[in-house]
Design an enzyme around this catalytic site. Structure first.
Site, PDB file in Angstrom:
ATOM      1  N   CYS A   1      27.354  69.701  39.718  1.00 14.22           N
ATOM      2  CA  CYS A   1      27.173  70.844  38.818  1.00 14.22           C
ATOM      3  C   CYS A   1      28.547  71.334  38.381  1.00 14.22           C
ATOM      4  O   CYS A   1      29.455  71.445  39.207  1.00 14.22           O
ATOM      5  CB  CYS A   1      26.424  71.957  39.556  1.00 14.22           C
ATOM      6  SG  CYS A   1      26.127  73.414  38.548  1.00 14.22           S
ATOM      7  N   LEU A   2      28.685  71.635  37.091  1.00 16.22           N
ATOM      8  CA  LEU A   2      29.985  72.100  36.583  1.00 16.22           C
ATOM      9  C   LEU A   2      30.388  73.443  37.193  1.00 16.22           C
ATOM     10  O   LEU A   2      31.558  73.797  37.167  1.00 16.22           O
ATOM     11  CB  LEU A   2      29.951  72.207  35.053  1.00 16.22           C
ATOM     12  CG  LEU A   2      29.827  70.863  34.312  1.00 16.22           C
ATOM     13  CD1 LEU A   2      29.658  71.096  32.819  1.00 16.22           C
ATOM     14  CD2 LEU A   2      31.034  69.966  34.580  1.00 16.22           C
TER      15      LEU A   2
ATOM     16  N   GLN B   1      25.579  79.659  32.996  1.00 15.27           N
ATOM     17  CA  GLN B   1      26.875  79.116  33.434  1.00 15.27           C
ATOM     18  C   GLN B   1      28.027  79.565  32.535  1.00 15.27           C
ATOM     19  O   GLN B   1      29.193  79.370  32.892  1.00 15.27           O
ATOM     20  CB  GLN B   1      26.826  77.584  33.468  1.00 15.27           C
ATOM     21  CG  GLN B   1      25.876  77.050  34.534  1.00 15.27           C
ATOM     22  CD  GLN B   1      25.866  75.533  34.533  1.00 15.27           C
ATOM     23  OE1 GLN B   1      25.156  74.911  33.763  1.00 15.27           O
ATOM     24  NE2 GLN B   1      26.712  74.927  35.373  1.00 15.27           N
TER      25      GLN B   1
ATOM     26  N   HIS C   1      17.313  70.218  36.838  1.00 17.29           N
ATOM     27  CA  HIS C   1      18.524  70.901  37.297  1.00 17.29           C
ATOM     28  C   HIS C   1      18.836  72.096  36.387  1.00 17.29           C
ATOM     29  O   HIS C   1      19.122  73.199  36.866  1.00 17.29           O
ATOM     30  CB  HIS C   1      19.692  69.900  37.303  1.00 17.29           C
ATOM     31  CG  HIS C   1      21.021  70.483  37.686  1.00 17.29           C
ATOM     32  ND1 HIS C   1      21.650  70.193  38.878  1.00 17.29           N
ATOM     33  CD2 HIS C   1      21.850  71.331  37.018  1.00 17.29           C
ATOM     34  CE1 HIS C   1      22.805  70.859  38.931  1.00 17.29           C
ATOM     35  NE2 HIS C   1      22.953  71.548  37.805  1.00 17.29           N
ATOM     36  N   GLU C   2      18.741  71.867  35.061  1.00 22.98           N
ATOM     37  CA  GLU C   2      19.086  72.941  34.114  1.00 22.98           C
ATOM     38  C   GLU C   2      18.017  74.036  34.103  1.00 22.98           C
ATOM     39  O   GLU C   2      18.343  75.223  34.001  1.00 22.98           O
ATOM     40  CB  GLU C   2      19.296  72.377  32.706  1.00 22.98           C
ATOM     41  CG  GLU C   2      20.402  71.330  32.590  1.00 22.98           C
ATOM     42  CD  GLU C   2      21.744  71.765  33.158  1.00 22.98           C
ATOM     43  OE1 GLU C   2      22.049  72.977  33.181  1.00 22.98           O
ATOM     44  OE2 GLU C   2      22.496  70.878  33.608  1.00 22.98           O
TER      45      GLU C   2
ATOM     46  N   GLY D   1      25.068  68.294  31.201  1.00 24.06           N
ATOM     47  CA  GLY D   1      24.176  69.411  30.943  1.00 24.06           C
ATOM     48  C   GLY D   1      24.887  70.720  31.221  1.00 24.06           C
ATOM     49  O   GLY D   1      25.815  70.760  32.036  1.00 24.06           O
TER      50      GLY D   1
ATOM     51  N   HIS E   1      18.692  76.411  36.779  1.00 25.88           N
ATOM     52  CA  HIS E   1      19.746  77.392  36.459  1.00 25.88           C
ATOM     53  C   HIS E   1      19.153  78.639  35.803  1.00 25.88           C
ATOM     54  O   HIS E   1      19.641  79.751  36.013  1.00 25.88           O
ATOM     55  CB  HIS E   1      20.773  76.782  35.492  1.00 25.88           C
ATOM     56  CG  HIS E   1      21.901  76.057  36.174  1.00 25.88           C
ATOM     57  ND1 HIS E   1      22.769  76.677  37.054  1.00 25.88           N
ATOM     58  CD2 HIS E   1      22.328  74.777  36.080  1.00 25.88           C
ATOM     59  CE1 HIS E   1      23.663  75.790  37.479  1.00 25.88           C
ATOM     60  NE2 HIS E   1      23.417  74.629  36.909  1.00 25.88           N
TER      61      HIS E   1
HETATM   62 CO    CO Z   1      24.450  72.838  37.131  1.00 24.62          CO
END
Ligand code: CO
Length: 158
Positions: A89-90, A51, A131-132, A46, A135
């Site tokens: 998380c990226l 991000q 989670h997204e 995701g 963000h």
């Molecule tokens: Co993330």
């Protein structure tokens, strides 16, 4: 499509609230395409627009064989709880954390053309959506985690 640089914690942009999408135009389509390509290049499941430093309420999730392109999401119902697996998380490499999330959620959103979509997600897919969506509100898993886990190098490319 372009692979974009992923903003890394503690960049303050990750703490900002993203704005609703009003225009469902070529710019939005390019944003969705770039998010997808960047997520694939980073081996993620995701990726949200903040991000890649775009403060719009847009994210992609790719679990199994389905790519979800999500614009202006709202959680309309939720039930149950889950705590596994730990989240990563990226934007926060080397760390993961145990986060309590709803087990089943209903989400109303728009697709890339502005058409309304409703989805019921369970388990890992529901976790990814939550989670997204976080963000988009400037919330990171480390803000919610009960326990941070330091990831070892071998796990980085999961
Ligand atoms: Co993330």
């Amino acid at each position: 499509m372009t692979v974009r640089r992923i903003v890394q914690y503690p960049d303050p942009i990750l703490k900002q609230k993203a704005n609703p999408v009003i225009k469902f135009d070529k710019r939005l389509h390019k944003l969705l395409d770039d998010l997808n390509e960047t997520m694939i290049a980073a081996h993620g499941v995701g990726l949200a627009a903040p991000q890649i430093a775009i403060l719009k309420r847009v994210f992609v999730v790719n679990i199994g064989t389905t790519l979800h392109e999500v614009v202006n999401p709202t959680i309309t119902a939720q039930s149950g709880w889950q705590t596994d697996p730990p989240e990563g998380c990226l934007s926060i490499p080397h760390l993961s954390g145990v986060v309590r999330r709803a087990n089943i959620i209903k989400v109303a959103y728009q697709d890339r053309h502005g058409q309304p979509v409703q989805i019921e997600a369970e388990g890992y897919l529901a976790r990814a959506f939550q989670h997204e969506i976080d963000h988009l509100d400037g919330i990171l898993f480390i803000d919610r985690t009960e326990r941070v886990i330091t990831r070892i190098k071998e796990e980085e490319n999961e």
